[in-house]
Motif scaffolding. Sequence first.
Motif, mmCIF file in Angstrom:
data_model
loop_
_atom_site.group_PDB
_atom_site.id
_atom_site.type_symbol
_atom_site.label_atom_id
_atom_site.label_comp_id
_atom_site.label_asym_id
_atom_site.label_seq_id
_atom_site.Cartn_x
_atom_site.Cartn_y
_atom_site.Cartn_z
ATOM 1 N N PRO A 350 0.724 -1.182 0.044
ATOM 2 C CA PRO A 350 0.147 0.005 0.003
ATOM 3 C C PRO A 350 0.769 1.507 0.101
ATOM 4 N N CYS A 351 2.122 1.201 0.371
ATOM 5 C CA CYS A 351 2.899 2.356 0.271
ATOM 6 C C CYS A 351 4.385 1.763 -0.052
ATOM 7 N N LYS A 352 5.382 2.687 0.048
ATOM 8 C CA LYS A 352 6.780 2.097 -0.138
ATOM 9 C C LYS A 352 7.218 1.360 1.110
ATOM 10 N N CYS A 353 6.986 1.689 2.208
ATOM 11 C CA CYS A 353 7.259 0.700 3.505
ATOM 12 C C CYS A 353 6.385 -0.505 3.611
ATOM 13 N N GLY A 354 5.209 -0.337 3.185
ATOM 14 C CA GLY A 354 4.439 -1.391 2.926
ATOM 15 C C GLY A 354 3.535 -1.464 4.153
ATOM 16 N N TYR A 355 3.368 -0.641 5.061
ATOM 17 C CA TYR A 355 2.469 -0.830 6.033
ATOM 18 C C TYR A 355 1.213 0.046 6.456
ATOM 19 N N TYR A 356 1.366 1.198 5.281
ATOM 20 C CA TYR A 356 0.002 2.289 5.237
ATOM 21 C C TYR A 356 -1.117 1.294 5.203
ATOM 22 N N PRO A 357 -2.387 1.268 5.830
ATOM 23 C CA PRO A 357 -2.856 2.489 6.627
ATOM 24 C C PRO A 357 -2.487 2.348 8.162
ATOM 25 N N LYS A 361 3.257 1.869 12.273
ATOM 26 C CA LYS A 361 4.408 0.936 11.676
ATOM 27 C C LYS A 361 4.899 1.949 10.207
ATOM 28 N N CYS A 362 3.731 2.385 9.481
ATOM 29 C CA CYS A 362 4.391 3.291 8.419
ATOM 30 C C CYS A 362 4.952 4.442 8.544
ATOM 31 N N ASN A 363 6.257 4.649 7.882
ATOM 32 C CA ASN A 363 6.967 5.928 8.155
ATOM 33 C C ASN A 363 7.094 6.618 6.881
ATOM 34 N N CYS A 364 6.068 6.586 6.104
ATOM 35 C CA CYS A 364 6.139 7.468 4.647
ATOM 36 C C CYS A 364 5.339 8.535 5.270
ATOM 37 N N THR A 365 5.732 9.778 4.398
ATOM 38 C CA THR A 365 5.084 10.893 4.612
ATOM 39 C C THR A 365 3.932 10.810 3.785
HETATM 40 ZN ZN LIG Z 1 4.524 3.406 4.346
#
Ligand SMILES: [Zn+2]
Length: 511
Positions: A350-357, A361-365
Amino acid sequence: MFGAVSSAFLCGIKSVIVRVEADVSYGLPGFDMVGDLSSQVRESKERVRTAIKNSGISLPAKKTVINICPADIHKQGSSMDIAIAVAVLTAHDEIPGDALGDTVFVGELGLEGRINGINGVMAMVSAAKAQGYKRCIIPKDNISEGSVIDGITVYGAETLGQVVAFLKGEDLIEPTKCCAQEIFEEETGRTGEDFSDINGQTVLKRACEIAAAGMHNLLMIGPPGSGKTMAARRIPGILPSITLKEAIEISSLYSVNGMLPGGKGLMAKRPFREVHHTVTKIAMIGGAGRAGEVSLADKGVLFLDEFPEFAREVLETLRQPMESGKISISRASNHVDYPARFMLVAAMNPCKCGYYPDLNKCNCTSSEIKRYLSKVSGPMLDRIDICTETSRVEYSDIVSTGKSESSEAIRSRVEAAHEIQRKRFAKYDYSFNSAMPSSHIRKYCVLDDRSSDYMKKAFDHLELSARTYNKTLKVARTIADLEAAENISLDHLREALLFRGLDKKYIERQA
Ligand SMILES: [Zn+2]
């Protein structure tokens, strides 16, 4: 003095039978070849001359002319080497030529007289059989695939010397027995990866079942390690069982690419092609005598992991095969259609790091998330029928000892749904709900009043487009077929809509 034998070469994935003629006469010694030949075919004169010499046969120096016909097809490859050698030897009266009319020779010659294996032998043997030939002499290296074709006698030879001795009646080459049925039964009986290996993930498994039942394209969104790849690998196992005819068609394509598993002449399982996102356009669609990934996945699953990472140009090339079930490749001299009827399964984080939403855990901006998701464009999403979410594996799933449902049980429901669709669409040129044109959707996906009201609300709420609206109805039709229900009910529609809201949740909201 004159000699002629039959041979074959590969034109795309099809094999073309040709006649190789040799004329030997007095005159300036030389070796000429004519008949619209590629440079690879022309080089065969060096291989043939040296192989004949190294097989201990010395020929008088004469003028030799080789003609390969029909002249209007551009010939390529090295599969005609052995036939050229046999034609030359026949013209020199080294081999009796009168008994060769029913035989096709294929194989590449090495300088020492060895017959090397070639690609596409299966297609060549079946073309020979289709044209009424009785015997095929092929490289011993290709014997397992050659012996898959029934109704023609196939001999595997190792050297030119052996072929000469065989044709002179001095030595015997044992014909191979057709063993397609045995291999097929042995291979299909073998159980592979099974859905019962996956604990939990009920929604994901259900999505896979519905996708397989209507041959819908599927997109899985979820964090790393949530079983997306595991599930994708198991989808071929819930598609209807493969038939021997289909197995031969699939194997023939793999034979063209020289990709048949060693020692086995038959691919007796539906293909699963996992393609890396760095794949080039040519590798994806094929060309120049090689089948691409879309064709290697024919009758099976094409799996694109890390979906947003694929080059847009590569994904664009999927449009034609997804619509027509084949890919047309035009070269200067030839035009070839490759089969490409696959089920597309895509997966993405779901995002670059993989953990959104999961914001813990998700550290993406938010702009990173936006950029990542925007790589999946609207037109790409438009081709996806079912979008499902995979969740992190729970502790209770790992320790659970209860066995989940087997692939076999799921497959029996999928097969029943396929049968319903085949009957429904018998008079049309397609067989599955996913391929239904919009004019037929109005006929086969009728909603009752309650469902219509619900759909209207969902249409506004989820901001469906005309295309996604149609896709939802097709998926609802498949869900109804899985229950053998004649009409789409509100429950069927609700479930279909569950697989629609996700692309919106993740992607459209970000875009
Ligand atoms: Zn993320």
